[in-house]
Design a protein around this motif. Structure first.
Motif, PDB file in Angstrom:
ATOM      1  N   TRP A   1       0.813  -1.211   0.000  1.00 44.65           N
ATOM      2  CA  TRP A   1       0.000   0.000   0.000  1.00 44.65           C
ATOM      3  C   TRP A   1       0.856   1.274   0.000  1.00 44.65           C
ATOM      4  N   LYS A   2       2.191   1.115   0.070  1.00 44.24           N
ATOM      5  CA  LYS A   2       3.089   2.264   0.031  1.00 44.24           C
ATOM      6  C   LYS A   2       4.250   1.915  -0.882  1.00 44.24           C
ATOM      7  N   PRO A   3       4.025   1.911  -2.205  1.00 49.22           N
ATOM      8  CA  PRO A   3       5.004   1.369  -3.138  1.00 49.22           C
ATOM      9  C   PRO A   3       6.319   2.126  -3.196  1.00 49.22           C
ATOM     10  N   ASN A   4       6.359   3.436  -2.969  1.00 47.00           N
ATOM     11  CA  ASN A   4       7.589   4.227  -3.024  1.00 47.00           C
ATOM     12  C   ASN A   4       8.357   3.918  -4.305  1.00 47.00           C
ATOM     13  N   LEU A   5       7.796   4.324  -5.414  1.00 48.38           N
ATOM     14  CA  LEU A   5       8.370   4.014  -6.721  1.00 48.38           C
ATOM     15  C   LEU A   5       9.768   4.578  -6.881  1.00 48.38           C
ATOM     16  N   GLN A   6      10.018   5.730  -6.288  1.00 43.32           N
ATOM     17  CA  GLN A   6      11.343   6.336  -6.431  1.00 43.32           C
ATOM     18  C   GLN A   6      12.416   5.440  -5.824  1.00 43.32           C
ATOM     19  N   LEU A   7      12.130   4.862  -4.657  1.00 41.14           N
ATOM     20  CA  LEU A   7      13.103   3.980  -4.022  1.00 41.14           C
ATOM     21  C   LEU A   7      13.291   2.699  -4.827  1.00 41.14           C
ATOM     22  N   ARG A   8      12.198   2.135  -5.328  1.00 39.11           N
ATOM     23  CA  ARG A   8      12.301   0.920  -6.143  1.00 39.11           C
ATOM     24  C   ARG A   8      13.091   1.190  -7.427  1.00 39.11           C
ATOM     25  N   LEU A   9      12.860   2.343  -8.030  1.00 40.84           N
ATOM     26  CA  LEU A   9      13.606   2.702  -9.242  1.00 40.84           C
ATOM     27  C   LEU A   9      15.082   2.851  -8.942  1.00 40.84           C
ATOM     28  N   THR A  10      15.406   3.482  -7.815  1.00 43.94           N
ATOM     29  CA  THR A  10      16.817   3.638  -7.430  1.00 43.94           C
ATOM     30  C   THR A  10      17.469   2.279  -7.209  1.00 43.94           C
ATOM     31  N   GLN A  11      16.742   1.373  -6.572  1.00 46.42           N
ATOM     32  CA  GLN A  11      17.276   0.032  -6.341  1.00 46.42           C
ATOM     33  C   GLN A  11      17.561  -0.675  -7.663  1.00 46.42           C
ATOM     34  N   ARG A  12      16.643  -0.583  -8.612  1.00 44.28           N
ATOM     35  CA  ARG A  12      16.835  -1.265  -9.896  1.00 44.28           C
ATOM     36  C   ARG A  12      18.000  -0.656 -10.672  1.00 44.28           C
ATOM     37  N   GLN A  13      18.087   0.679 -10.684  1.00 41.95           N
ATOM     38  CA  GLN A  13      19.185   1.333 -11.404  1.00 41.95           C
ATOM     39  C   GLN A  13      20.535   0.978 -10.783  1.00 41.95           C
ATOM     40  N   THR A  14      20.579   0.914  -9.459  1.00 39.85           N
ATOM     41  CA  THR A  14      21.822   0.533  -8.782  1.00 39.85           C
ATOM     42  C   THR A  14      22.189  -0.905  -9.099  1.00 39.85           C
ATOM     43  N   TYR A  15      21.202  -1.774  -9.085  1.00 35.88           N
ATOM     44  CA  TYR A  15      21.409  -3.191  -9.416  1.00 35.88           C
ATOM     45  C   TYR A  15      22.029  -3.326 -10.805  1.00 35.88           C
ATOM     46  N   ILE A  16      21.474  -2.625 -11.784  1.00 34.08           N
ATOM     47  CA  ILE A  16      21.973  -2.711 -13.160  1.00 34.08           C
ATOM     48  C   ILE A  16      23.365  -2.113 -13.265  1.00 34.08           C
ATOM     49  N   SER A  17      23.556  -0.934 -12.678  1.00 28.63           N
ATOM     50  CA  SER A  17      24.851  -0.255 -12.790  1.00 28.63           C
ATOM     51  C   SER A  17      25.974  -1.066 -12.157  1.00 28.63           C
ATOM     52  N   ASP A  18      25.721  -1.673 -11.011  1.00 29.49           N
ATOM     53  CA  ASP A  18      26.755  -2.480 -10.343  1.00 29.49           C
ATOM     54  C   ASP A  18      27.181  -3.652 -11.221  1.00 29.49           C
ATOM     55  N   ARG A  19      26.246  -4.272 -11.903  1.00 33.10           N
ATOM     56  CA  ARG A  19      26.582  -5.425 -12.736  1.00 33.10           C
ATOM     57  C   ARG A  19      27.259  -5.010 -14.047  1.00 33.10           C
ATOM     58  N   ILE A  20      26.906  -3.856 -14.552  1.00 32.90           N
ATOM     59  CA  ILE A  20      27.608  -3.353 -15.736  1.00 32.90           C
ATOM     60  C   ILE A  20      29.055  -3.026 -15.393  1.00 32.90           C
ATOM     61  N   VAL A  21      29.262  -2.425 -14.219  1.00 36.18           N
ATOM     62  CA  VAL A  21      30.633  -2.124 -13.779  1.00 36.18           C
ATOM     63  C   VAL A  21      31.435  -3.414 -13.602  1.00 36.18           C
ATOM     64  N   ALA A  22      30.780  -4.468 -13.062  1.00 31.29           N
ATOM     65  CA  ALA A  22      31.478  -5.730 -12.808  1.00 31.29           C
ATOM     66  C   ALA A  22      31.965  -6.393 -14.094  1.00 31.29           C
ATOM     67  N   CYS A  23      31.234  -6.183 -15.200  1.00 29.54           N
ATOM     68  CA  CYS A  23      31.641  -6.823 -16.450  1.00 29.54           C
ATOM     69  C   CYS A  23      32.270  -5.843 -17.440  1.00 29.54           C
ATOM     70  N   ARG A  24      32.631  -4.666 -16.958  1.00 25.45           N
ATOM     71  CA  ARG A  24      33.186  -3.648 -17.851  1.00 25.45           C
ATOM     72  C   ARG A  24      34.489  -4.100 -18.484  1.00 25.45           C
ATOM     73  N   GLY A  25      35.224  -4.959 -17.808  1.00 22.15           N
ATOM     74  CA  GLY A  25      36.485  -5.447 -18.361  1.00 22.15           C
ATOM     75  C   GLY A  25      36.316  -6.204 -19.663  1.00 22.15           C
ATOM     76  N   HIS A  26      35.100  -6.605 -19.984  1.00 25.09           N
ATOM     77  CA  HIS A  26      34.827  -7.334 -21.217  1.00 25.09           C
ATOM     78  C   HIS A  26      34.171  -6.460 -22.287  1.00 25.09           C
ATOM     79  N   PHE A  27      34.085  -5.149 -22.039  1.00 24.24           N
ATOM     80  CA  PHE A  27      33.574  -4.259 -23.080  1.00 24.24           C
ATOM     81  C   PHE A  27      34.537  -4.266 -24.268  1.00 24.24           C
TER      82      PHE A  27
END
Length: 393
Positions: free
Chosen positions: A278-304
């Motif tokens: 009943w209190k979705p807090n979309l901004q926090l969920r969006l931040t979590q998803r963006q952080t999740y994606i960015s961390d994994r992109i950084v982890a595999c950057r050596g293969h760019f």
């Protein structure tokens, strides 16, 4: 639907919109002037529509014991709504000179407050002893003092509708996003007020002045009241809920990219805070998803690998994709290939010789655009090919 339902449904929608903003109003303890003004406008608008229903008119007249008291009461509420609309838009837009905005607001408040007092005075001075539920304006169009009261409220409302519509439309050319959308909806709503209600009522009244009968215009005016009020209120609400809607859309658009980078290991695990439904807090969920994606992109950057990026860009341009779109597709392909290579390396599988020492690269594209580009056949082919090459080694 009977003659009351349209007014009650429209008024109920405005009241519901007001109630939805009450929690935010309480949290801010009334310190957010804009939010307070919108709540007041929605509440007054709801009051106008509810009291304008035929059953409400009869009820108000019976309770007060004054014949046609409801007419004067509705006209005063409508005048208050008109003045509040101008004040809200003036302060919503602001400007480089706050003192001028406050001065214009005070002038508007004074003018419309005076109109309300004059409307009450004219009703008291006039004689309206025959109850009129539907055609008060035309029935008393030639009655001393009452006719002046009718003309005053219509002119006050018409002036506010035109001024507010013009202010909102001019301002909409200077802004973007949900604010522009909201302003244009408000402008159309007030223009409908003016063209659909004010002109129709004045036309019907003027017809009585020359001995004609155009009461059908009153029915037309009443029919436009609900839709135009809902348009106006919706326009004011859109900019307030717009950012949340944009956050929800962005969260949804990032889902393909979040799934694509899921196999990447070595990135920190996301901290998912417990969020009740009943209190979705979309901004926090969006931040979590963006952080999740960015961390994994950084982890595999050596293969760019810039070679993969250049190949995908050339393939996209070859099928007539725009330069901007080709760049996004190229970066999506580079990330997708890097995820496959990273997964293979974590599985202790040696990289293919031609990809053993990739050329380092960075990406600048928006994550949501990159997420959408993952659906491109070019990206899918490069990802499939990379997976096959790493699997055969």
């Amino acid at each position: 639907m009977n003659s009351n339902s349209g007014f009650y449904v429209s008024g109920g929608l405005l009241l519901l919109a007001c109630l939805l903003k009450v929690p935010a109003f309480v949290r801010n303890r009334g310190r957010d002037w804009l939010l307070s003004s919108i709540c007041a406008l929605l509440l007054i608008g709801s009051g106008v529509l509810v009291t304008a229903a035929p059953s409400s008119i009869v009820f108000i007249n019976r309770v007060t014991g004054v014949v046609n008291f409801a007419a004067a009461f509705i006209y005063i509420l409508l005048t208050l709504f008109s003045g509040a609309s101008i004040v809200l838009v003036l302060n919503w837009r602001g400007g480089p000179e706050p003192d001028q905005t406050r001065r214009l607001s005070r002038i508007t408040i004074a003018v419309y407050a005076t109109c309300c007092l004059v409307i009450a005075g004219l009703f008291w001075l006039g004689t309206a002893d025959v109850e009129q539920i539907h055609t008060f304006d035309t029935y008393y169009a030639t009655t001393p003092f009452i006719s002046e009261m009718i003309v005053l409220y219509v002119l006050a409302h018409a002036a506010a509708s035109l001024i507010t519509s013009r202010l909102c439309w001019r301002w909409s050319h200077e802004v973007h996003g949900t604010l522009r959308t909201g302003l244009r909806v408000v402008a159309v709503g007030y223009l409908m007020h003016w063209a659909g209600y004010d002109l129709a009522v004045m036309g019907a009244v003027a017809a009585r002045w020359v001995g004609a009968n155009a009461d059908f215009l009153i029915d037309f005016a009443r029919a436009t009241t609900g839709p135009s009020a809902v348009l106006v209120s919706t326009g004011f609400i859109i900019p307030l809920i717009g950012p949340r809607g944009e956050e929800a859309v962005r969260y949804w658009r990032l889902a393909p990219l979040a799934r694509a980078v899921r196999p990447v290991q070595g990135a920190p695990s996301p901290v998912n805070l417990p969020l009740p439904w009943w209190k979705p807090n979309l901004q926090l969920r969006l931040t979590q998803r963006q952080t999740y994606i960015s961390d994994r992109i950084v982890a595999c950057r050596g293969h760019f690998d810039t070679r993969i990026r250049d190949e995908a860009r050339a393939a996209a341009l070859a099928v007539k994709v725009t330069e901007e779109g080709a760049v996004v597709i190229a970066e999506a392909a580079m990330i997708a290939a890097a995820v496959e290579l990273h997964r293979s390396a974590n599985g202790h599988t040696p990289l293919p010789p031609r990809l053993a020492v990739p050329t380092r690269a960075t990406f600048r594209g928006d994550l949501a655009h990159i997420s959408r580009a993952l659906r491109s056949p070019i990206v899918k082919n490069i990802r499939r090919r990379t997976r096959m090459e790493t699997a055969t080694v």
